[in-house]
Design an enzyme around this catalytic site. Structure first.
Site: not given
Ligand code: F0G
Length: 461
Positions: A76, A128-129, A219, A262, A386, A453
């Protein structure tokens, strides 16, 4: 020394274990698409043939990573794997303090809650979303300061991830530095089509923010891919290693959020990295509330071990050349067939320009959503929207954001598909392109409040 000719990229691995892909019939796909409300996120993966939905958590781990999984220290507190991960991040990215998280958005949540207060503005090189949502949930407003070229799918600027310093200056003049908790700088800007930021631009942003005492949060989700484009395009970097370029990028920033799903070649994982001890202290305290103890942050020990190994593999020259090489291969094939895509080709996927692909559809008919559905129906290749659906609504007015970029992303998982798979994907896109007049738009019939989305549902117009 004799200059040897550089050969074509090839997958820098051989295959030890395979997962059989599922072949699907047109009738099955039609039924699956209707059941999914024409949203590729709502399809079951068993109904998908080649899955280009995302490069997130979909990469294949190496035999070394799998061996690392067996070294999981599932204590832990104080797991050995945490310390290995911490050392690896310090060595390859250069940040001082690390807080592990289960994925990227958890790190975004923590940094946003700590640094952003109500009424703040956060400039960044395109939204970014999840990043923008966490900034908004903390009371901030995101302001786009990316260069104009990034919003033009046909503009071939080599660094469409660059920040427009004039725009940034204007944000500082309008709001004052005290209302800017940090500038959010993404490498390999996802929503622009996987477009890199140059080191010369990042250095200029660093100088400017230093003048005003504003930190930079990076990021770094696809930092190695960005480094590859710096190496191949930016004067002075051709002979530098990817690893050195990655370190140089990170050294110009004060902290980072990472979705390790990624670049870093794992199926789950992320972290927040910081150089400021006082911010780190707050983050380390907060992670206990939302994720888990600060030496695991929502991850199993084995996941942290796989991540530490994945980071070292992600900056290897052969790996990154073939990873981006495969994306360029698919993109160039589509360009040769006259398919409208975002140029230059990005690092993690090929982005179809749905406005040009389906000029008979207006943006409120969801052209990219419709195109992603049509591609799935044709071949079982799963892609994602997108465009206007991803862009969501304006936080203040509630109106739809109308992004200039209306794209379908063909996202390539790392080390998963072969060149022949890319050929099949290209054949399907060509087929859909030749029948494009028959594609009708969609109507949104269900819209969730956050990140619509992912779960929105549509009906055929
Ligand atoms: N920043 C970027 C540039 C991303 O592409 C993503 C995730 C995140 C942050 C968030 O990270 O998913 O680990 O919580 N992108 C995925 C995509 C979901 O399909 O582009 P996460």
């Amino acid at each position: 020394m004799e200059q040897r000719k550089q050969r074509s990229w090839a997958e820098p691995f051989k295959i030890k274990m395979v997962e059989l892909v599922k072949m699907t019939s047109y009738e099955d796909r039609k039924a699956a698409l209707e059941a999914a409300g024409y949203n590729t996120f709502l399809l079951r993966s068993r109904d998908v043939y080649i899955d280009l939905l995302t490069d997130s958590g979909t990469s294949a781990m190496s035999d070394h990573q799998w061996a690392g999984m067996m070294l999981g220290d599932e204590a832990y507190a104080g797991s050995e794997n945490f310390y290995h991960l911490e050392e690896t991040i310090q060595k390859y990215y250069g940040y001082k303090y690390i807080v592990p998280t289960h994925q990227g958005r958890a790190a975004e949540h923590i940094i946003s809650q700590i640094m952003i207060k109500k009424g703040d503005v956060i400039p960044g090189n395109m939204y970014f979303t999840t990043t923008r949502l966490h900034q908004e949930l903390a009371g901030g407003i995101f302001i786009d300061v990316i260069i104009d070229e990034a919003h033009d799918p046909d503009n071939e600027h080599p660094f469409k991830g660059d920040i427009d310093l004039g725009k940034l200056q204007k944000v500082v003049e309008t709001y004052g530095a005290s209302r800017i908790p940090y500038v959010c700088v993404a490498t390999a800007v996802n929503m622009a089509g996987g477009q890199p930021i140059s080191l010369s631009n990042l250095k200029a942003v660093r100088e400017f923010t230093n003048l005003h005492g504003i930190p930079i949060i990076h990021d770094m989700t696809r930092v190695a891919e960005n480094a590859y484009f710096i190496k191949s395009r930016e004067p002075g970097y051709a002979d530098k290693s990817i690893s050195d370029i990655v370190i140089e990028i990170c050294s110009l920033t004060d902290g980072a959020t990472m979705s390790a799903k990624k670049d870093a070649l794992v199926n789950i994982g992320g972290f927040l990295a910081l150089n400021d001890y006082s911010v780190f202290e707050k983050a380390r305290n907060m992670v206990v509330v939302y994720e888990g103890l600060h030496t695991y942050g929502g991850l199993a020990g084995r996941d942290m071990e796989a991540l530490a190994i994945g980071i070292t593999e992600s900056v290897e020259e052969n790996h990154i050349r073939a990873r981006v090489g495969q994306v360029l291969y698919l993109g160039n094939k589509l360009i040769a067939s006259g398919i409208p895509i975002v140029k230059p080709i990005g690092s993690h996927g090929v982005f179809l320009n749905a406005k040009k692909f389906l000029p008979h559809l207006t943006q409120d008919m969801y052209p990219a959503q419709s195109l992603a559905a049509a591609i799935y129906l044709d071949s079982g290749v799963r892609t994602m929207e997108r465009g206007i659906v991803s862009a969501g609504r304006n936080k203040e007015t509630g109106e739809n954001n109308n992004p200039n970029l209306e794209l379908v992303r063909l996202t390539i998982p790392r080390r998963v598909y072969t060149q022949a798979h890319m050929d099949v994907v290209a054949e399907s896109i060509e087929e859909v392109y030749s029948n494009r007049e028959s594609i009708n738009g969609l109507k949104m019939i269900y819209e969730p409040e956050y990140l619509r989305f992912f779960q929105a549902r549509f009906e055929k117009l």
